[in-house]
Design a protein around this motif. Structure first.
Motif, PDB file in Angstrom:
ATOM      1  N   ALA A 101       0.851  -1.198  -0.012  1.00  0.00           N
ATOM      2  CA  ALA A 101       0.005  -0.037  -0.019  1.00  0.00           C
ATOM      3  C   ALA A 101       0.917   1.399  -0.046  1.00  0.00           C
ATOM      4  CB  ALA A 101      -1.147  -0.086   1.285  1.00  0.00           C
ATOM      5  N   ILE A 102       1.973   1.161   0.839  1.00  0.00           N
ATOM      6  CA  ILE A 102       2.808   2.351   0.840  1.00  0.00           C
ATOM      7  C   ILE A 102       3.413   2.651  -0.642  1.00  0.00           C
ATOM      8  CG2 ILE A 102       5.071   3.285   1.817  1.00  0.00           C
ATOM      9  CD1 ILE A 102       4.227   1.598   4.293  1.00  0.00           C
ATOM     10  N   GLY A 103       4.049   1.551  -1.211  1.00  0.00           N
ATOM     11  CA  GLY A 103       4.436   1.684  -2.582  1.00  0.00           C
ATOM     12  C   GLY A 103       3.514   2.306  -3.383  1.00  0.00           C
ATOM     13  N   LEU A 104       2.165   2.037  -3.426  1.00  0.00           N
ATOM     14  CA  LEU A 104       1.262   2.308  -4.407  1.00  0.00           C
ATOM     15  C   LEU A 104       0.918   3.762  -4.172  1.00  0.00           C
ATOM     16  CD1 LEU A 104      -0.928  -0.728  -4.414  1.00  0.00           C
ATOM     17  CD2 LEU A 104       0.028   0.114  -6.439  1.00  0.00           C
ATOM     18  N   GLY A 105       0.889   4.130  -2.928  1.00  0.00           N
ATOM     19  CA  GLY A 105       0.470   5.448  -2.597  1.00  0.00           C
ATOM     20  C   GLY A 105       1.454   6.335  -2.961  1.00  0.00           C
ATOM     21  N   VAL A 106       2.827   6.053  -2.780  1.00  0.00           N
ATOM     22  CA  VAL A 106       3.993   6.828  -3.410  1.00  0.00           C
ATOM     23  C   VAL A 106       3.958   6.904  -5.009  1.00  0.00           C
ATOM     24  CG1 VAL A 106       6.467   7.025  -3.647  1.00  0.00           C
ATOM     25  CG2 VAL A 106       5.506   6.470  -1.417  1.00  0.00           C
ATOM     26  N   ALA A 107       3.513   5.809  -5.529  1.00  0.00           N
ATOM     27  CA  ALA A 107       3.535   5.887  -6.947  1.00  0.00           C
ATOM     28  C   ALA A 107       2.225   6.615  -7.589  1.00  0.00           C
ATOM     29  CB  ALA A 107       3.328   4.543  -7.620  1.00  0.00           C
ATOM     30  N   SER A 108       1.227   6.905  -6.799  1.00  0.00           N
ATOM     31  CA  SER A 108       0.384   7.610  -7.412  1.00  0.00           C
ATOM     32  C   SER A 108       0.656   9.137  -7.381  1.00  0.00           C
ATOM     33  CB  SER A 108      -0.929   7.767  -6.301  1.00  0.00           C
ATOM     34  OG  SER A 108      -0.756   8.348  -5.041  1.00  0.00           O
ATOM     35  N   LEU A 109       1.718   9.692  -6.854  1.00  0.00           N
ATOM     36  CA  LEU A 109       2.161  11.095  -6.796  1.00  0.00           C
ATOM     37  C   LEU A 109       2.526  11.436  -8.349  1.00  0.00           C
ATOM     38  CD1 LEU A 109       4.182  11.183  -3.673  1.00  0.00           C
ATOM     39  CD2 LEU A 109       1.767  12.029  -4.096  1.00  0.00           C
TER      40      LEU A 109
ATOM     41  N   GLY B 200      -9.282   9.691 -14.421  1.00  0.00           N
ATOM     42  CA  GLY B 200      -9.715   8.462 -13.991  1.00  0.00           C
ATOM     43  C   GLY B 200      -8.584   7.392 -13.271  1.00  0.00           C
ATOM     44  N   LEU B 201      -7.418   7.615 -14.048  1.00  0.00           N
ATOM     45  CA  LEU B 201      -6.357   6.774 -13.590  1.00  0.00           C
ATOM     46  C   LEU B 201      -5.889   7.322 -12.261  1.00  0.00           C
ATOM     47  CD1 LEU B 201      -3.978   6.925 -16.934  1.00  0.00           C
ATOM     48  CD2 LEU B 201      -5.261   4.820 -16.072  1.00  0.00           C
ATOM     49  N   THR B 202      -6.187   8.652 -11.898  1.00  0.00           N
ATOM     50  CA  THR B 202      -5.473   9.079 -10.630  1.00  0.00           C
ATOM     51  C   THR B 202      -6.661   9.014  -9.512  1.00  0.00           C
ATOM     52  OG1 THR B 202      -4.585  11.048 -11.738  1.00  0.00           O
ATOM     53  CG2 THR B 202      -4.531  11.120  -9.578  1.00  0.00           C
ATOM     54  N   PHE B 203      -7.746   9.082  -9.929  1.00  0.00           N
ATOM     55  CA  PHE B 203      -8.768   9.107  -8.867  1.00  0.00           C
ATOM     56  C   PHE B 203      -9.128   7.603  -8.270  1.00  0.00           C
ATOM     57  CE2 PHE B 203     -12.005  12.562  -7.241  1.00  0.00           C
ATOM     58  CZ  PHE B 203     -10.883  13.534  -7.322  1.00  0.00           C
ATOM     59  N   ASN B 204      -9.062   6.949  -9.333  1.00  0.00           N
ATOM     60  CA  ASN B 204      -9.338   5.553  -8.645  1.00  0.00           C
ATOM     61  C   ASN B 204      -8.174   4.596  -8.107  1.00  0.00           C
ATOM     62  OD1 ASN B 204     -12.227   5.528  -9.496  1.00  0.00           O
ATOM     63  ND2 ASN B 204     -11.439   6.047 -11.325  1.00  0.00           N
ATOM     64  N   TRP B 205      -7.030   5.390  -7.961  1.00  0.00           N
ATOM     65  CA  TRP B 205      -6.045   4.317  -7.560  1.00  0.00           C
ATOM     66  C   TRP B 205      -6.088   3.758  -6.313  1.00  0.00           C
ATOM     67  CZ3 TRP B 205      -1.943   3.338 -10.865  1.00  0.00           C
ATOM     68  CH2 TRP B 205      -0.658   2.684 -10.285  1.00  0.00           C
ATOM     69  N   GLY B 206      -6.994   4.449  -5.641  1.00  0.00           N
ATOM     70  CA  GLY B 206      -7.355   3.797  -4.378  1.00  0.00           C
ATOM     71  C   GLY B 206      -7.878   2.474  -4.252  1.00  0.00           C
TER      72      GLY B 206
ATOM     73  N   PHE C 179      -7.165  -2.453  -2.124  1.00  0.00           N
ATOM     74  CA  PHE C 179      -7.164  -3.981  -2.090  1.00  0.00           C
ATOM     75  C   PHE C 179      -5.729  -4.493  -1.434  1.00  0.00           C
ATOM     76  CE2 PHE C 179      -6.148  -8.076  -4.020  1.00  0.00           C
ATOM     77  CZ  PHE C 179      -7.562  -8.527  -4.076  1.00  0.00           C
ATOM     78  N   ALA C 180      -4.601  -3.823  -1.981  1.00  0.00           N
ATOM     79  CA  ALA C 180      -3.315  -4.291  -1.574  1.00  0.00           C
ATOM     80  C   ALA C 180      -3.135  -4.105   0.021  1.00  0.00           C
ATOM     81  CB  ALA C 180      -2.253  -3.582  -2.216  1.00  0.00           C
ATOM     82  N   ALA C 181      -3.686  -3.019   0.665  1.00  0.00           N
ATOM     83  CA  ALA C 181      -3.804  -2.951   1.941  1.00  0.00           C
ATOM     84  C   ALA C 181      -4.233  -3.954   2.773  1.00  0.00           C
ATOM     85  CB  ALA C 181      -4.460  -1.454   2.473  1.00  0.00           C
ATOM     86  N   VAL C 182      -5.302  -4.624   1.958  1.00  0.00           N
ATOM     87  CA  VAL C 182      -5.767  -5.818   2.880  1.00  0.00           C
ATOM     88  C   VAL C 182      -5.011  -7.247   2.261  1.00  0.00           C
ATOM     89  CG1 VAL C 182      -7.942  -7.540   2.986  1.00  0.00           C
ATOM     90  CG2 VAL C 182      -8.036  -5.013   3.217  1.00  0.00           C
ATOM     91  N   ALA C 183      -4.647  -7.337   1.126  1.00  0.00           N
ATOM     92  CA  ALA C 183      -4.245  -8.708   0.432  1.00  0.00           C
ATOM     93  C   ALA C 183      -2.840  -8.750   0.543  1.00  0.00           C
ATOM     94  CB  ALA C 183      -4.854  -8.971  -0.767  1.00  0.00           C
ATOM     95  N   GLY C 184      -2.252  -7.673   0.661  1.00  0.00           N
ATOM     96  CA  GLY C 184      -0.794  -7.711   0.630  1.00  0.00           C
ATOM     97  C   GLY C 184      -0.201  -7.875  -0.909  1.00  0.00           C
TER      98      GLY C 184
END
Length: 309
Positions: free
Chosen positions: A133-141, A162-168, A173-178
């Motif tokens: 989740a941390i990696g995906l959060g940084v990538a969203s920047l 759309g690519l930006t707003f739905n990155w969550g 998903f990754a925050a739960v599933a790893g």
């Protein structure tokens, strides 16, 4: 002629209740217009609900809270950054001319301080999650940083939104599933088309001013095919979300809320009118209901009496 709308309803809570010195700051972060918080938050909730459903459990409410707080803060930071980049354009557009930066109520340096403050608190929230989740959060920047410039170089800035707003969706998903799998990736792709549809509707409000200042949008590009375009985006959204739900093994209770979503989106497309700015704003805001229906669908999909539908 398209009706020119104010940037926020005159009855918004900021103008009615917030102390006057705080109002420019709250408006800089668009807290007077909460629909954007919902539309950034709900994909994250979908991701959490889908991952939990695939594990046969109810959504993680603590993650729901963290994603809500993170969405509110990062949407505020993103809006302030967007206003810094677009302040000269905003000053020429009737709907946005009184935004705090465009009107001079807040300086560029103050806006950058606001962005840093929101981002630091958002970082604390992100660091409480797993490494994926941390990696995906940084990538969203990167997506966030590029978005304000898309309207200058492409007719489809709504697709980038759309690519930006739905990155969550991916982050939740990754925050739960790893990690990630094809199910959430397909849903994410569908949500990109969802945003392409609803933000095309939203841009109806600015279609005349955008033409005057040379700002590109999918609304202007579609022209007379606006309604057909929105319908096509929503059909692709629904098909990809259904494919993702199938791959993710959602249970049969996913289907009733999904059916309501199909009705809701089709009614939106049928009501699109390029000459009705008031109606366009109402249709745009109704997408909070569309997103909530998908959250409910994924949460309900945890029930799998025969291993999926």
């Amino acid at each position: 002629m398209t009706t020119i709308l104010p940037d926020a309803a005159p009855t918004n809570w900021v103008d009615r209740y917030a102390p006057p010195p705080l109002r420019p700051w709250l408006k800089l972060g668009r807290f007077d217009r909460p629909a954007g918080i919902w539309l950034l938050m709900l994909p994250g909730w979908m991701g959490v609900a889908m991952a939990c459903a695939m594990q046969g459990k109810a959504p993680d409410l603590w993650l729901f809270l963290l994603i809500f707080l993170g969405a509110a803060l990062m949407r505020a930071a993103g809006c302030a950054y967007n206003d810094i980049v677009d302040r000269d354009i905003d000053a020429k557009v009737a709907r946005t001319a009184m935004r705090p930066l465009a009107s001079g109520q807040i300086s560029v340096k103050q806006a950058w301080a606001f962005i840093v403050g929101c981002s630091l608190v958002g970082l604390v929230i992100l660091l409480s999650m797993n490494l994926w989740a941390i990696g995906l959060g940084v990538a969203s920047l990167g997506l966030v940083a590029a978005y304000p410039f898309m309207k200058r170089i492409t007719w489809w800035p709504q697709a980038w939104l759309g690519l930006t707003f739905n990155w969550g969706m991916l982050l939740g998903f990754a925050a739960v599933a790893g990690g990630l799998s094809w199910g959430p990736v397909l849903v994410y792709a569908g949500l990109v088309f969802w945003t392409l549809g609803y933000d095309t509707i939203y841009a109806i409000q600015d279609i005349e001013d955008d033409a005057l200042v040379g700002v590109k949008s999918s609304t202007r590009r579609l022209g007379a095919n606006l309604r057909k375009g929105v319908l096509a985006f929503y059909v692709l959204c629904f098909l990809l979300v259904m494919a993702g739900a199938w791959v993710g093994g959602m249970g049969p209770l996913f289907l009733p809320p999904a059916a309501l979503l199909a009705v809701h989106l089709s009614r939106q497309a049928a009501k699109v009118d390029a000459d009705d700015g008031v109606g366009a704003l109402a249709l745009f805001k109704s997408n909070s209901i569309a997103g909530l229906l998908l959250v409910i669908a994924f949460a309900a999909g945890a029930w799998k009496p025969i291993g999926g539908f």
